[in-house]
Write a protein that holds these residues in place. Structure first.
Motif, mmCIF file in Angstrom:
data_model
loop_
_atom_site.group_PDB
_atom_site.id
_atom_site.type_symbol
_atom_site.label_atom_id
_atom_site.label_comp_id
_atom_site.label_asym_id
_atom_site.label_seq_id
_atom_site.Cartn_x
_atom_site.Cartn_y
_atom_site.Cartn_z
ATOM 1 N N GLN A 72 0.829 -1.205 0.000
ATOM 2 C CA GLN A 72 0.000 0.000 0.000
ATOM 3 C C GLN A 72 0.866 1.260 0.000
ATOM 4 O O GLN A 72 0.584 2.210 -0.741
ATOM 5 N N VAL A 73 1.924 1.249 0.792
ATOM 6 C CA VAL A 73 2.850 2.375 0.769
ATOM 7 C C VAL A 73 3.561 2.444 -0.580
ATOM 8 O O VAL A 73 3.775 3.525 -1.134
ATOM 9 N N ALA A 74 3.914 1.281 -1.139
ATOM 10 C CA ALA A 74 4.582 1.250 -2.443
ATOM 11 C C ALA A 74 3.704 1.869 -3.528
ATOM 12 O O ALA A 74 4.205 2.507 -4.454
ATOM 13 N N ARG A 75 2.374 1.688 -3.429
ATOM 14 C CA ARG A 75 1.477 2.267 -4.425
ATOM 15 C C ARG A 75 1.565 3.789 -4.411
ATOM 16 O O ARG A 75 1.661 4.432 -5.453
ATOM 17 N N ALA A 76 1.551 4.373 -3.211
ATOM 18 C CA ALA A 76 1.669 5.825 -3.109
ATOM 19 C C ALA A 76 3.052 6.294 -3.545
ATOM 20 O O ALA A 76 3.192 7.322 -4.226
ATOM 21 N N PHE A 77 4.070 5.539 -3.162
ATOM 22 C CA PHE A 77 5.433 5.922 -3.549
ATOM 23 C C PHE A 77 5.605 5.868 -5.062
ATOM 24 O O PHE A 77 6.280 6.718 -5.648
ATOM 25 N N ASP A 127 3.356 6.572 -7.225
ATOM 26 C CA ASP A 127 2.777 7.827 -7.724
ATOM 27 C C ASP A 127 3.758 8.975 -7.573
ATOM 28 O O ASP A 127 3.903 9.825 -8.469
ATOM 29 N N MET A 128 4.461 9.029 -6.451
ATOM 30 C CA MET A 128 5.446 10.079 -6.222
ATOM 31 C C MET A 128 6.597 9.975 -7.214
ATOM 32 O O MET A 128 7.068 10.977 -7.752
ATOM 33 N N VAL A 129 7.049 8.748 -7.446
ATOM 34 C CA VAL A 129 8.175 8.520 -8.347
ATOM 35 C C VAL A 129 7.809 8.891 -9.781
ATOM 36 O O VAL A 129 8.599 9.505 -10.506
ATOM 37 N N GLU A 130 6.603 8.523 -10.196
ATOM 38 C CA GLU A 130 6.190 8.765 -11.575
ATOM 39 C C GLU A 130 5.879 10.232 -11.836
ATOM 40 O O GLU A 130 6.153 10.749 -12.925
ATOM 41 N N ARG A 131 5.337 10.917 -10.831
ATOM 42 C CA ARG A 131 4.930 12.318 -11.025
ATOM 43 C C ARG A 131 5.428 13.165 -9.851
ATOM 44 O O ARG A 131 4.633 13.671 -9.070
ATOM 45 N N PRO A 132 6.730 13.341 -9.732
ATOM 46 C CA PRO A 132 7.232 14.085 -8.572
ATOM 47 C C PRO A 132 6.804 15.545 -8.549
ATOM 48 O O PRO A 132 6.714 16.145 -7.475
ATOM 49 N N GLY A 133 6.549 16.128 -9.709
ATOM 50 C CA GLY A 133 6.166 17.533 -9.765
ATOM 51 C C GLY A 133 4.704 17.792 -9.512
ATOM 52 O O GLY A 133 4.280 18.953 -9.461
ATOM 53 N N ALA A 134 3.898 16.747 -9.338
ATOM 54 C CA ALA A 134 2.468 16.928 -9.088
ATOM 55 C C ALA A 134 2.237 17.500 -7.693
ATOM 56 O O ALA A 134 3.117 17.478 -6.824
ATOM 57 N N ALA A 135 1.017 18.011 -7.490
ATOM 58 C CA ALA A 135 0.694 18.672 -6.214
ATOM 59 C C ALA A 135 0.321 17.638 -5.153
ATOM 60 O O ALA A 135 -0.803 17.619 -4.635
ATOM 61 N N HIS A 136 1.270 16.778 -4.828
ATOM 62 C CA HIS A 136 1.018 15.755 -3.818
ATOM 63 C C HIS A 136 0.921 16.381 -2.429
ATOM 64 O O HIS A 136 1.636 17.340 -2.105
ATOM 65 N N THR A 137 0.066 15.821 -1.608
ATOM 66 C CA THR A 137 0.009 16.138 -0.184
ATOM 67 C C THR A 137 -0.002 14.817 0.581
ATOM 68 O O THR A 137 -0.234 13.754 -0.004
ATOM 69 N N VAL A 138 0.237 14.896 1.872
ATOM 70 C CA VAL A 138 0.175 13.675 2.675
ATOM 71 C C VAL A 138 -1.219 13.066 2.568
ATOM 72 O O VAL A 138 -1.369 11.841 2.461
ATOM 73 N N GLN A 139 -2.249 13.907 2.556
ATOM 74 C CA GLN A 139 -3.614 13.393 2.482
ATOM 75 C C GLN A 139 -3.880 12.704 1.154
ATOM 76 O O GLN A 139 -4.476 11.618 1.107
ATOM 77 N N SER A 140 -3.432 13.298 0.035
ATOM 78 C CA SER A 140 -3.672 12.674 -1.275
ATOM 79 C C SER A 140 -2.887 11.371 -1.419
ATOM 80 O O SER A 140 -3.374 10.406 -2.008
ATOM 81 N N ARG A 164 -4.669 8.681 0.535
ATOM 82 C CA ARG A 164 -5.805 8.173 -0.228
ATOM 83 C C ARG A 164 -5.344 7.186 -1.295
ATOM 84 O O ARG A 164 -5.969 6.146 -1.515
ATOM 85 N N SER A 165 -4.231 7.499 -1.967
ATOM 86 C CA SER A 165 -3.691 6.594 -2.981
ATOM 87 C C SER A 165 -3.330 5.245 -2.372
ATOM 88 O O SER A 165 -3.523 4.195 -2.991
ATOM 89 N N ALA A 166 -2.817 5.275 -1.142
ATOM 90 C CA ALA A 166 -2.437 4.039 -0.454
ATOM 91 C C ALA A 166 -3.635 3.321 0.149
ATOM 92 O O ALA A 166 -3.522 2.151 0.548
ATOM 93 N N GLY A 167 -4.779 4.001 0.246
ATOM 94 C CA GLY A 167 -5.937 3.400 0.880
ATOM 95 C C GLY A 167 -5.809 3.325 2.388
ATOM 96 O O GLY A 167 -6.326 2.404 3.026
ATOM 97 N N LEU A 168 -5.116 4.322 2.973
ATOM 98 C CA LEU A 168 -4.874 4.329 4.411
ATOM 99 C C LEU A 168 -5.280 5.670 4.995
ATOM 100 O O LEU A 168 -5.381 6.673 4.278
ATOM 101 N N SER A 169 -5.497 5.689 6.302
ATOM 102 C CA SER A 169 -5.723 6.970 6.965
ATOM 103 C C SER A 169 -4.417 7.760 6.962
ATOM 104 O O SER A 169 -3.325 7.193 6.803
ATOM 105 N N ARG A 170 -4.517 9.058 7.185
ATOM 106 C CA ARG A 170 -3.333 9.906 7.157
ATOM 107 C C ARG A 170 -2.306 9.469 8.196
ATOM 108 O O ARG A 170 -1.117 9.353 7.893
ATOM 109 N N SER A 171 -2.770 9.211 9.413
ATOM 110 C CA SER A 171 -1.833 8.871 10.491
ATOM 111 C C SER A 171 -1.179 7.515 10.260
ATOM 112 O O SER A 171 0.039 7.344 10.471
#
Length: 331
Positions: A221-226, A228-241, A244-251
Motif C-alpha cells: 500500500q505504501v509502495a502504491r503511493a510511492f 505515484d510520487m516517483v512517476e509524477r514528482p512535480g504533481a501537487a502531492h500532499t500527505v492526504q492525497s 488516499r492513494s495508499a488506501g490508508l488513513s493519514r496517520s
C-alpha cells in the motif's frame, strides 16, 4: 542459505502489482561504486572489507564459499547471485568454511587495477583459479537518497542459470569501466540495472521471504503511493492525497511510510523532485525557472533552498561538478 520469515505461515506474501513495479523500476537509478574480478585458488582465502554500499557478487566459475564472521557461510556454485549489506566483511574460499584454519590470512598477492583503483582484478593464489566471481558495490536509489536496499541486514541469495545471462551483463560492465572511454559509467550503470531488474523479476515469482527485505516490496500500500510520487514528482502531492492513494488513513500512512523509508513522505518527495531537477540541469535544455516548475515549485527561492538542502550546493555549482566528472547522475 535459509532465510527466516517473520510472517505467519498461513499469510501469503503480498507484493506490489506488476504495473506499480514497472513504474518504480523505470525510475530506479543505479551507480557503480566499484567492480572487480575476484579469483581464488584452492588452499587460499581472499578477504574483502565491505564499504558503505551494498555489494553484488556473482559466481562465474567453480564452487566455493562466501564466509562471514558472524553469519552462516553461503555455498557458491556457478550463477549464484548474492546481495551483501553495506559494511559487511567477508572472505571467499574454495575449501570448506574454516578448512584453512582460524589464523590464516590471505593477502591479494597480485592485483591489477585501473588508474582509478576501483575496477580490475584481485587474486588469491597461483593460477589457474578454481573460483571466479565478479564482485561489486553499487547504489540503487530513488530521488537523492532513498535506497532500494535500505534496511538490508542479511545477504540475499538467489540462484540463476546460464540462460539468464547475468554473467554477460556483469562482464560487459567491467569491460566498460576498464576501457575508461566516454560514457563508461553510464554504460556500466545501465548494465548493472539490468541485473537489478532480473532480481526483482525473480522476486515476483519467488516464495522466498527475502523479497520482503526490499523496502519497496515490504508494504504494497505504501509502495502504491510511492510509485505515484516517483512517476509524477512535480504533481501537487500532499500527505492526504498520498494516503488516499495508499488506501490508508493519514496517520497510519505517515507511520508506515516512515517505517519503510526512514523519512516522511514530504521529505521523500523533495528528494525525488530534486533528483528530477538534477537530471534536467545536466541535460541543459531548460531554464532554471522551468526546472523549478517541473519539480513542483512555483517560485525560484523555494526551489533553490530545497536543492541546496539535498545536494549541498547551488544548481550552477552542481552542473559544473557534473561537467568536470566530479559527480555522476545515474540511469
Amino acid at each position: 542459505m535459509a532465510n527466516v520469515s517473520t510472517s505467519a505461515p498461513d499469510q501469503p506474501l503480498v507484493r506490489p502489482s506488476t504495473a506499480e513495479l514497472n513504474r518504480l523500476l523505470a525510475t530506479l537509478e543505479v551507480k557503480v561504486v566499484r567492480l572487480t574480478e575476484c579469483l581464488v585458488s584452492r588452499g587460499w582465502r581472499l578477504e574483502v572489507t565491505g564499504p558503505d554500499a551494498p555489494g553484488i557478487h556473482y559466481n562465474l566459475v567453480g564452487e566455493g564459499w562466501l564466509v562471514f564472521e558472524n553469519q552462516a557461510p553461503i555455498a557458491l556454485r556457478p550463477h549464484t547471485l548474492i546481495i551483501v549489506p553495506p559494511n559487511l566483511d567477508f572472505a571467499l574460499e574454495v575449501n570448506g568454511p574454516g578448512a584453512l584454519g582460524p589464523n590464516v590470512r590471505v593477502e591479494n598477492r597480485r592485483r591489477v587495477v585501473s588508474p582509478a583503483d576501483n575496477f580490475g582484478r584481485r587474486e588469491a593464489g597461483e593460477p589457474p583459479p578454481e573460483l571466479i566471481l565478479i564482485c561489486g558495490y553499487f547504489q540503487a536509489i530513488y530521488g537523492a537518497s532513498i535506497d532500494l536496499f535500505m534496511g538490508l541486514t542479511t545477504p540475499i541469495v538467489e540462484q540463476f542459470d546460464a540462460a539468464d545471462r547475468l554473467d554477460d551483463a556483469l562482464r560487459k560492465a567491467l569491460d566498460e569501466l576498464l576501457a575508461q572511454e566516454i560514457g563508461d559509467g553510464a554504460m556500466a550503470a545501465a548494465l548493472l540495472k539490468q541485473v537489478m531488474v532480473m532480481l526483482l523479476r525473480r522476486s515476483l515469482a519467488s516464495n522466498e521471504t527475502w523479497v520482503e527485505r526490499f523496502s519497496i516490496l515490504s508494504d504494497p500500500q505504501v509502495a502504491r503511493a510511492f510509485a505515484d510520487m516517483v512517476e509524477r514528482p512535480g504533481a501537487a502531492h500532499t500527505v492526504q492525497s498520498l494516503a488516499r492513494s495508499a488506501g490508508l488513513s493519514r496517520s497510519v500512512f505517515m507511520e508506515r511510510f516512515r517505517h519503510v523509508f526512514s523519512k516522511t513522505p514530504m521529505a521523500a518527495l523533495r528528494d525525488l523532485r530534486m533528483r528530477r531537477a538534477a537530471r534536467e540541469l545536466v541535460a541543459g535544455q531548460a531554464s532554471l525557472d522551468q526546472i523549478a516548475y517541473d519539480a513542483g515549485y512555483r517560485d525560484r527561492t523555494g526551489f533553490l533552498r530545497a536543492f541546496r538542502k539535498v545536494y549541498g550546493c547551488a544548481p550552477a555549482e552542481f552542473r559544473a561538478a557534473v561537467d568536470k566528472g566530479d559527480l555522476f547522475v545515474g540511469v
